[in-house]
Design a protein around this motif. Structure first.
Motif, PDB file in Angstrom:
ATOM      1  N   HIS A   1       0.830  -1.211   0.000  1.00  0.00           N
ATOM      2  CA  HIS A   1       0.000   0.000   0.000  1.00  0.00           C
ATOM      3  C   HIS A   1       0.864   1.261   0.000  1.00  0.00           C
ATOM      4  CE1 HIS A   1      -2.563   3.067   2.194  1.00  0.00           C
ATOM      5  NE2 HIS A   1      -3.204   2.865   1.061  1.00  0.00           N
ATOM      6  N   GLU A   2       1.872   1.276   0.867  1.00  0.00           N
ATOM      7  CA  GLU A   2       2.775   2.429   0.948  1.00  0.00           C
ATOM      8  C   GLU A   2       4.207   1.951   1.096  1.00  0.00           C
ATOM      9  OE1 GLU A   2       0.884   6.177   3.049  1.00  0.00           O
ATOM     10  OE2 GLU A   2       0.610   4.397   4.292  1.00  0.00           O
ATOM     11  N   ARG A   3       5.136   2.777   0.630  1.00  0.00           N
ATOM     12  CA  ARG A   3       6.556   2.460   0.721  1.00  0.00           C
ATOM     13  C   ARG A   3       7.322   3.747   1.004  1.00  0.00           C
ATOM     14  NH1 ARG A   3      11.094   3.189  -2.023  1.00  0.00           N
ATOM     15  NH2 ARG A   3      12.670   1.541  -2.131  1.00  0.00           N
ATOM     16  N   TYR A   4       8.168   3.705   2.049  1.00  0.00           N
ATOM     17  CA  TYR A   4       9.026   4.846   2.365  1.00  0.00           C
ATOM     18  C   TYR A   4      10.425   4.340   2.664  1.00  0.00           C
ATOM     19  CZ  TYR A   4       4.696   7.480   2.979  1.00  0.00           C
ATOM     20  OH  TYR A   4       3.466   8.065   2.783  1.00  0.00           O
TER      21      TYR A   4
ATOM     22  N   SER B   1       4.065  -0.914   4.034  1.00  0.00           N
ATOM     23  CA  SER B   1       2.750  -1.235   4.577  1.00  0.00           C
ATOM     24  C   SER B   1       2.016  -2.052   3.532  1.00  0.00           C
ATOM     25  CB  SER B   1       1.979   0.047   4.899  1.00  0.00           C
ATOM     26  OG  SER B   1       0.662  -0.252   5.306  1.00  0.00           O
ATOM     27  N   VAL B   2       1.578  -3.260   3.904  1.00  0.00           N
ATOM     28  CA  VAL B   2       0.919  -4.138   2.945  1.00  0.00           C
ATOM     29  C   VAL B   2      -0.508  -4.413   3.405  1.00  0.00           C
ATOM     30  CG1 VAL B   2       3.103  -5.191   2.281  1.00  0.00           C
ATOM     31  CG2 VAL B   2       1.714  -6.287   4.024  1.00  0.00           C
ATOM     32  N   THR B   3      -1.407  -4.481   2.453  1.00  0.00           N
ATOM     33  CA  THR B   3      -2.825  -4.690   2.758  1.00  0.00           C
ATOM     34  C   THR B   3      -3.118  -6.176   2.911  1.00  0.00           C
ATOM     35  OG1 THR B   3      -3.396  -2.707   1.497  1.00  0.00           O
ATOM     36  CG2 THR B   3      -5.171  -4.263   1.967  1.00  0.00           C
ATOM     37  N   ALA B   4      -3.456  -6.567   4.144  1.00  0.00           N
ATOM     38  CA  ALA B   4      -3.781  -7.961   4.451  1.00  0.00           C
ATOM     39  C   ALA B   4      -4.689  -7.974   5.675  1.00  0.00           C
ATOM     40  CB  ALA B   4      -2.512  -8.776   4.703  1.00  0.00           C
TER      41      ALA B   4
ATOM     42  N   ALA C   1      -3.737  -8.846   9.561  1.00  0.00           N
ATOM     43  CA  ALA C   1      -3.665  -7.738  10.519  1.00  0.00           C
ATOM     44  C   ALA C   1      -4.490  -8.028  11.774  1.00  0.00           C
ATOM     45  CB  ALA C   1      -4.127  -6.444   9.862  1.00  0.00           C
ATOM     46  N   ARG C   2      -5.585  -8.767  11.621  1.00  0.00           N
ATOM     47  CA  ARG C   2      -6.448  -9.058  12.771  1.00  0.00           C
ATOM     48  C   ARG C   2      -5.809 -10.005  13.762  1.00  0.00           C
ATOM     49  NH1 ARG C   2     -10.611  -9.010   8.793  1.00  0.00           N
ATOM     50  NH2 ARG C   2     -10.443 -11.276   8.559  1.00  0.00           N
ATOM     51  N   ILE C   3      -4.915 -10.874  13.314  1.00  0.00           N
ATOM     52  CA  ILE C   3      -4.398 -11.921  14.202  1.00  0.00           C
ATOM     53  C   ILE C   3      -2.908 -11.804  14.487  1.00  0.00           C
ATOM     54  CG2 ILE C   3      -6.185 -13.548  13.499  1.00  0.00           C
ATOM     55  CD1 ILE C   3      -4.134 -14.911  11.696  1.00  0.00           C
ATOM     56  N   ALA C   4      -2.170 -10.952  13.768  1.00  0.00           N
ATOM     57  CA  ALA C   4      -0.723 -10.853  13.960  1.00  0.00           C
ATOM     58  C   ALA C   4      -0.395 -10.316  15.345  1.00  0.00           C
ATOM     59  CB  ALA C   4      -0.121  -9.957  12.887  1.00  0.00           C
ATOM     60  N   GLN C   5       0.651 -10.886  15.960  1.00  0.00           N
ATOM     61  CA  GLN C   5       1.075 -10.496  17.294  1.00  0.00           C
ATOM     62  C   GLN C   5       2.560 -10.134  17.284  1.00  0.00           C
ATOM     63  OE1 GLN C   5      -1.027 -10.275  19.958  1.00  0.00           O
ATOM     64  NE2 GLN C   5      -2.682 -10.848  18.553  1.00  0.00           N
TER      65      GLN C   5
ATOM     66  N   ASP D   1      -2.226  -2.883  11.818  1.00  0.00           N
ATOM     67  CA  ASP D   1      -3.314  -1.934  12.032  1.00  0.00           C
ATOM     68  C   ASP D   1      -4.619  -2.612  11.607  1.00  0.00           C
ATOM     69  OD1 ASP D   1      -5.230   0.137  11.796  1.00  0.00           O
ATOM     70  OD2 ASP D   1      -3.649   1.621  11.492  1.00  0.00           O
ATOM     71  N   THR D   2      -5.416  -3.008  12.595  1.00  0.00           N
ATOM     72  CA  THR D   2      -6.648  -3.722  12.277  1.00  0.00           C
ATOM     73  C   THR D   2      -7.677  -2.806  11.631  1.00  0.00           C
ATOM     74  OG1 THR D   2      -7.447  -3.319  14.536  1.00  0.00           O
ATOM     75  CG2 THR D   2      -6.311  -5.392  14.128  1.00  0.00           C
ATOM     76  N   THR D   3      -7.621  -1.513  11.939  1.00  0.00           N
ATOM     77  CA  THR D   3      -8.574  -0.565  11.355  1.00  0.00           C
ATOM     78  C   THR D   3      -8.354  -0.421   9.848  1.00  0.00           C
ATOM     79  OG1 THR D   3      -8.672   0.670  13.434  1.00  0.00           O
ATOM     80  CG2 THR D   3      -9.458   1.786  11.444  1.00  0.00           C
ATOM     81  N   LYS D   4      -7.090  -0.289   9.462  1.00  0.00           N
ATOM     82  CA  LYS D   4      -6.758  -0.150   8.047  1.00  0.00           C
ATOM     83  C   LYS D   4      -6.600  -1.498   7.348  1.00  0.00           C
ATOM     84  CE  LYS D   4      -4.216   4.218   8.621  1.00  0.00           C
ATOM     85  NZ  LYS D   4      -2.908   4.883   8.437  1.00  0.00           N
ATOM     86  N   GLY D   5      -6.465  -2.576   8.139  1.00  0.00           N
ATOM     87  CA  GLY D   5      -6.245  -3.891   7.544  1.00  0.00           C
ATOM     88  C   GLY D   5      -4.868  -4.023   6.939  1.00  0.00           C
ATOM     89  N   GLU D   6      -3.866  -3.422   7.597  1.00  0.00           N
ATOM     90  CA  GLU D   6      -2.520  -3.411   7.042  1.00  0.00           C
ATOM     91  C   GLU D   6      -1.504  -3.964   8.034  1.00  0.00           C
ATOM     92  OE1 GLU D   6      -1.774   0.621   5.941  1.00  0.00           O
ATOM     93  OE2 GLU D   6      -3.292   0.641   4.352  1.00  0.00           O
ATOM     94  N   VAL D   7      -0.466  -4.572   7.479  1.00  0.00           N
ATOM     95  CA  VAL D   7       0.669  -5.085   8.245  1.00  0.00           C
ATOM     96  C   VAL D   7       1.916  -4.350   7.776  1.00  0.00           C
ATOM     97  CG1 VAL D   7       2.077  -7.126   8.719  1.00  0.00           C
ATOM     98  CG2 VAL D   7      -0.408  -7.335   8.575  1.00  0.00           C
TER      99      VAL D   7
END
Length: 255
Positions: free
Chosen positions: A10-13, A22-25, A29-33, A60-66
């Motif tokens: 999604h984003e790269r810096y 930042s990758v959309t998954a 994102a909901r289960i990663a610890q 980020d569970t709100t954005k769905g990103e890791v």
């Protein structure tokens, strides 16, 4: 539980030498610890083996990103640094045993160097709202995660003096080392520095019970599933696989 995900960047810096992705998954994102990692490869690659491992730097569970932080000096990950936003990746994740603070922990010290540093950022961001956290980072100039990725409540100290700089920070206020006041300590280290972490704990604490100090042990994780046993580490309970029984271990259990 789903183990394989297709994720778009999604984003790269680029922050000096490091690359942040930042990758959309949403499912991941909901289960990663904090403490877990992903095996990653270009989507639809025909190579079924040797996916390189990357420690997760945030979810980020709100954005769905890791989030991932890539050090381009690792030849296994160099191909990731030039991928643009929109590129598709295959992820095998989340893998490994995560870190979780003890219920009695109020003050948490994070200290690390090397490729497992993203874990400490993940921990700091996940628990900053309810714990008092200090983060000590050591490494080479230009290859330390920028402090602005962290909440303002996290106290950050860095040393660009290489691996030894971390232990200089830990001993900077001796005999009142930050280890003395922490309810719990989490290190992120390569195997070569585990003995120094043990020595730092012994010099700072008269009593050192199990659970006080944990460590994310960095290093190659070739298969990620415990099959190849190339990532074994010696513990008080025999040889264990960093990719399955770890990568988070109690420091007292390591030899």
């Amino acid at each position: 539980m789903q183990l394989y995900y297709t994720a778009a960047i999604h984003e790269r810096y680029q922050f000096e030498g490091l690359v942040w992705l930042s990758v959309t998954a949403p499912g991941l994102a909901r289960i990663a610890q904090p403490g877990q990692y992903a095996l990653v490869r270009p989507s639809r690659s025909l190579d079924p083996l040797l996916w390189p491992a990357v420690f997760l730097a945030g979810a980020d569970t709100t954005k769905g990103e890791v989030e991932l932080i890539i050090d381009p000096r690792d030849p296994a990950l160099a191909w990731l640094i030039d991928l643009p936003a929109g590129a598709i990746l295959d992820l095998c994740a989340p893998l490994g045993t995560p870190f979780g603070p003890a219920p009695t922990t109020h003050t948490l010290l994070l200290a690390g160097v090397g490729t497992a540093l993203p874990v400490l950022l993940f921990v700091a961001r996940r628990y900053a709202s309810r714990l008092s956290i200090a983060l000590l980072l050591g490494g080479d100039k230009g290859y330390l995660p920028p402090p602005f990725l962290l909440p303002e409540t996290v106290e950050v100290q860095t040393s660009a003096a290489g691996e030894g700089g971390l232990f200089e920070l830990l001993a900077a206020h001796s005999p009142s080392s930050p280890i003395c006041w922490a309810d719990q300590v989490l290190f992120a280290l390569p195997p070569s520095l585990l003995s120094q972490a043990t020595a730092a704990m012994r010099s700072a604490r008269l009593r050192w019970d199990r659970g006080l100090a944990q460590v994310v042990v960095a290093g190659p994780l070739p298969c990620g599933l415990g099959i190849c046993r190339a990532c074994q580490i010696e513990t008080r309970n025999g040889w264990q696989r960093r990719c399955v029984e770890g990568p988070v271990f109690d420091l007292r259990d390591l030899r």
